[in-house]
Scaffold this motif. Sequence first.
Motif, PDB file in Angstrom:
ATOM      1  N   SER A 201       0.839  -1.188   0.000  1.00  0.00           N
ATOM      2  CA  SER A 201       0.000   0.000   0.000  1.00  0.00           C
ATOM      3  C   SER A 201       0.880   1.247   0.000  1.00  0.00           C
ATOM      4  CB  SER A 201      -0.917  -0.011   1.225  1.00  0.00           C
ATOM      5  OG  SER A 201      -1.706   1.158   1.285  1.00  0.00           O
ATOM      6  N   ASP A 202       0.218   2.401   0.053  1.00  0.00           N
ATOM      7  CA  ASP A 202       0.982   3.650   0.124  1.00  0.00           C
ATOM      8  C   ASP A 202       1.157   4.118   1.562  1.00  0.00           C
ATOM      9  OD1 ASP A 202      -1.621   4.321   0.639  1.00  0.00           O
ATOM     10  OD2 ASP A 202      -1.729   5.983  -0.796  1.00  0.00           O
ATOM     11  N   ARG A 203       0.743   3.252   2.535  1.00  0.00           N
ATOM     12  CA  ARG A 203       0.890   3.623   3.935  1.00  0.00           C
ATOM     13  C   ARG A 203       0.825   2.379   4.817  1.00  0.00           C
ATOM     14  NH1 ARG A 203      -4.199   4.016   6.580  1.00  0.00           N
ATOM     15  NH2 ARG A 203      -6.000   3.911   5.178  1.00  0.00           N
ATOM     16  N   LEU A 204       1.157   2.548   6.069  1.00  0.00           N
ATOM     17  CA  LEU A 204       1.006   1.483   7.044  1.00  0.00           C
ATOM     18  C   LEU A 204      -0.467   1.280   7.387  1.00  0.00           C
ATOM     19  CD1 LEU A 204       3.824   2.437   9.619  1.00  0.00           C
ATOM     20  CD2 LEU A 204       3.972   0.784   7.758  1.00  0.00           C
ATOM     21  N   LEU A 205      -0.784   0.110   7.907  1.00  0.00           N
ATOM     22  CA  LEU A 205      -2.131  -0.183   8.416  1.00  0.00           C
ATOM     23  C   LEU A 205      -3.229   0.362   7.500  1.00  0.00           C
ATOM     24  CD1 LEU A 205      -1.543   0.655  12.195  1.00  0.00           C
ATOM     25  CD2 LEU A 205      -1.461  -1.589  11.103  1.00  0.00           C
ATOM     26  N   PRO A 206      -3.361  -0.207   6.301  1.00  0.00           N
ATOM     27  CA  PRO A 206      -4.312   0.314   5.313  1.00  0.00           C
ATOM     28  C   PRO A 206      -5.762   0.355   5.787  1.00  0.00           C
ATOM     29  CG  PRO A 206      -2.795  -1.242   4.299  1.00  0.00           C
ATOM     30  CD  PRO A 206      -2.586  -1.336   5.781  1.00  0.00           C
ATOM     31  N   PRO A 210      -6.363   7.140   8.169  1.00  0.00           N
ATOM     32  CA  PRO A 210      -5.097   7.597   7.566  1.00  0.00           C
ATOM     33  C   PRO A 210      -4.275   8.491   8.478  1.00  0.00           C
ATOM     34  CG  PRO A 210      -6.902   7.762   5.992  1.00  0.00           C
ATOM     35  CD  PRO A 210      -7.521   7.434   7.305  1.00  0.00           C
ATOM     36  N   ASP A 211      -4.926   9.356   9.252  1.00  0.00           N
ATOM     37  CA  ASP A 211      -4.189  10.235  10.164  1.00  0.00           C
ATOM     38  C   ASP A 211      -3.479   9.423  11.243  1.00  0.00           C
ATOM     39  OD1 ASP A 211      -5.132  12.384   8.738  1.00  0.00           O
ATOM     40  OD2 ASP A 211      -6.734  12.867  10.142  1.00  0.00           O
ATOM     41  N   ALA A 212      -4.161   8.377  11.733  1.00  0.00           N
ATOM     42  CA  ALA A 212      -3.548   7.524  12.756  1.00  0.00           C
ATOM     43  C   ALA A 212      -2.359   6.771  12.176  1.00  0.00           C
ATOM     44  CB  ALA A 212      -4.585   6.546  13.306  1.00  0.00           C
ATOM     45  N   ALA A 213      -2.525   6.237  10.968  1.00  0.00           N
ATOM     46  CA  ALA A 213      -1.433   5.519  10.318  1.00  0.00           C
ATOM     47  C   ALA A 213      -0.243   6.432  10.076  1.00  0.00           C
ATOM     48  CB  ALA A 213      -1.921   4.919   8.998  1.00  0.00           C
ATOM     49  N   ALA A 214      -0.505   7.703   9.776  1.00  0.00           N
ATOM     50  CA  ALA A 214       0.575   8.655   9.524  1.00  0.00           C
ATOM     51  C   ALA A 214       1.396   8.905  10.792  1.00  0.00           C
ATOM     52  CB  ALA A 214      -0.002   9.969   9.002  1.00  0.00           C
ATOM     53  N   PHE A 220       7.858   5.290  13.285  1.00  0.00           N
ATOM     54  CA  PHE A 220       8.766   4.298  12.701  1.00  0.00           C
ATOM     55  C   PHE A 220       9.971   4.964  12.062  1.00  0.00           C
ATOM     56  CE2 PHE A 220       6.064   0.203  11.993  1.00  0.00           C
ATOM     57  CZ  PHE A 220       5.734   0.217  13.335  1.00  0.00           C
ATOM     58  N   SER A 221       9.733   6.052  11.356  1.00  0.00           N
ATOM     59  CA  SER A 221      10.840   6.761  10.696  1.00  0.00           C
ATOM     60  C   SER A 221      11.817   7.324  11.731  1.00  0.00           C
ATOM     61  CB  SER A 221      10.295   7.884   9.820  1.00  0.00           C
ATOM     62  OG  SER A 221       9.507   7.358   8.769  1.00  0.00           O
ATOM     63  N   GLN A 222      11.289   7.886  12.815  1.00  0.00           N
ATOM     64  CA  GLN A 222      12.141   8.441  13.860  1.00  0.00           C
ATOM     65  C   GLN A 222      12.995   7.365  14.515  1.00  0.00           C
ATOM     66  OE1 GLN A 222       9.493  10.494  16.535  1.00  0.00           O
ATOM     67  NE2 GLN A 222       9.272  12.276  15.193  1.00  0.00           N
ATOM     68  N   HIS A 407     -11.251   6.722  16.664  1.00  0.00           N
ATOM     69  CA  HIS A 407      -9.908   6.294  16.264  1.00  0.00           C
ATOM     70  C   HIS A 407      -8.918   6.955  17.202  1.00  0.00           C
ATOM     71  CE1 HIS A 407     -11.566   4.794  12.412  1.00  0.00           C
ATOM     72  NE2 HIS A 407     -12.413   5.783  12.601  1.00  0.00           N
ATOM     73  N   LEU A 408      -8.204   6.137  17.950  1.00  0.00           N
ATOM     74  CA  LEU A 408      -7.179   6.644  18.856  1.00  0.00           C
ATOM     75  C   LEU A 408      -5.819   6.143  18.424  1.00  0.00           C
ATOM     76  CD1 LEU A 408      -9.839   6.266  20.940  1.00  0.00           C
ATOM     77  CD2 LEU A 408      -8.094   6.971  22.573  1.00  0.00           C
ATOM     78  N   VAL A 409      -4.846   7.012  18.486  1.00  0.00           N
ATOM     79  CA  VAL A 409      -3.457   6.616  18.306  1.00  0.00           C
ATOM     80  C   VAL A 409      -2.679   7.296  19.415  1.00  0.00           C
ATOM     81  CG1 VAL A 409      -3.086   8.468  16.604  1.00  0.00           C
ATOM     82  CG2 VAL A 409      -1.453   6.588  16.773  1.00  0.00           C
ATOM     83  N   GLY A 410      -1.987   6.489  20.225  1.00  0.00           N
ATOM     84  CA  GLY A 410      -1.248   7.055  21.333  1.00  0.00           C
ATOM     85  C   GLY A 410      -1.100   6.058  22.464  1.00  0.00           C
TER      86      GLY A 410
END
Length: 479
Positions: A201-206, A210-214, A220-222, A407-410
Amino acid sequence: MAVNYDIVVIGGGSGGLVLASAAAQLKAKVALVEKDRLGGDCLWFGCVPSKSFLHTAKVAHQVQQGSRVGVYTEPPKINFAEAMGHVKRAIATIEPHDSPERFEKLGVEVIFGDGHFLDEKRFLVNGRQLTARAFVIATGSRPKIPLVVGLQEAGFMTNEQVFSLTEQPKSLAVIGSGPIGCELGQAFHRLGTAVTLFTSSDRLLPKEDPDAAAILEQQFSQEGIKLLKNARLKRIEIVQGKKYLYTENNSQVVAIADEILLATGRRPNVESLNLEMAGVEYNKQGIIVNEKLQTTNSRIYACGDVIGGYQFTHVAGYEAITVLKNALNPLPIFLKSIDYRIIPWATFTDPEVARVGMTETQARKRYKDVMVLKLPFTAVDRAQAEDATVGFNKIIVRKNGEILGAHLVGIMAGELIQEIVLAMTHRLPISALTGIHIYPTLGEINSKTALLLSKQNYAENQKLQCFLSRFFKFWRSLA
């Protein structure tokens, strides 16, 4: 035809164990057939070992990040064999709950063997013909292996082999960016393995917001995980003991790894059951069932991964309860339908990603009065205190306060979403989340997010603001 059992459960994973245990405690005569070990993928290759492994990696990462809060230590020394020992101890501690002895004490007859249907009413195992008023197929799923040139020759791991490692790979190519790939990829990297993560895909966790995956991709990049997007693995070559990986339309090597971990989806375990003779239809996704979880043979039910759909341990257990109510019901008119309106799940990366209900896109396609309430963890004092401000809470509602999704990310997202799940289950408006929360706790993120609806409605109501301004001016004049 007289029957031997009330229920014959085929498969001793999460769904099958819940069903067999509950049915036996209701005094039904139950047989549980399993070809390997009780506990299924969750105990041996999934939830239990993976979360134990993730905990080890999280501890290592916290030690490495101690300087952020003034705690300085030497870089941690990773003993990979001992880390895997923690995984094995966790399995061993939980395993007795799924042991044959426990189920036999409950009254379940546990039969180990690889059986199959003889016809629509008989199941053969170890030379015995089992008959029952209802059969339940809960045989689960297994990793899906993609067709890649050179893959078999190069060798690979799935979740079924990775927790048997005794030596840590120096480099690892993870194929797949769903929950398994992301969780294990980050864990291995935090323990010191150089990880390259492939996503088609063009991102993680398709499947996630999308904001959470970003947010997760940024993390991951850090941390230094190499991410290859829109990358479909097509060819592998072995050069001096190393695995050289190539993608579609690419003659250049995109990654070199010591080991390959496949996390490319699941396929149902149906091949050996002789379902055709039982009149049970299935496809690539799994066994076909109706809303009562009956197969095309009404006396045979199915639940869990083998029917496709939501492939989570908690969903298998939920489906098992619906099957139980139906399989033991003597009056077909009262059969219960499964309700998938509210199915939560979480990916246990760091930060965690949790979801329930609709995405913003899905909600806007269905309703015209959708509002998105979004609050970052930076607005929560406990998150600031714990240096865990990455991520946000996004709750999707209608103007009347109906909760459509969240949708929670954290930090602790998988725990925090439970309050929203409870509200949605009982069809409570979002205002129900604004009640008192202990200060300072992470749970305040739900109440603070819920308050945004009142604030937004007030900000848009110019007439109310004008009225209140005049009212207080008049009131002051009377003082």
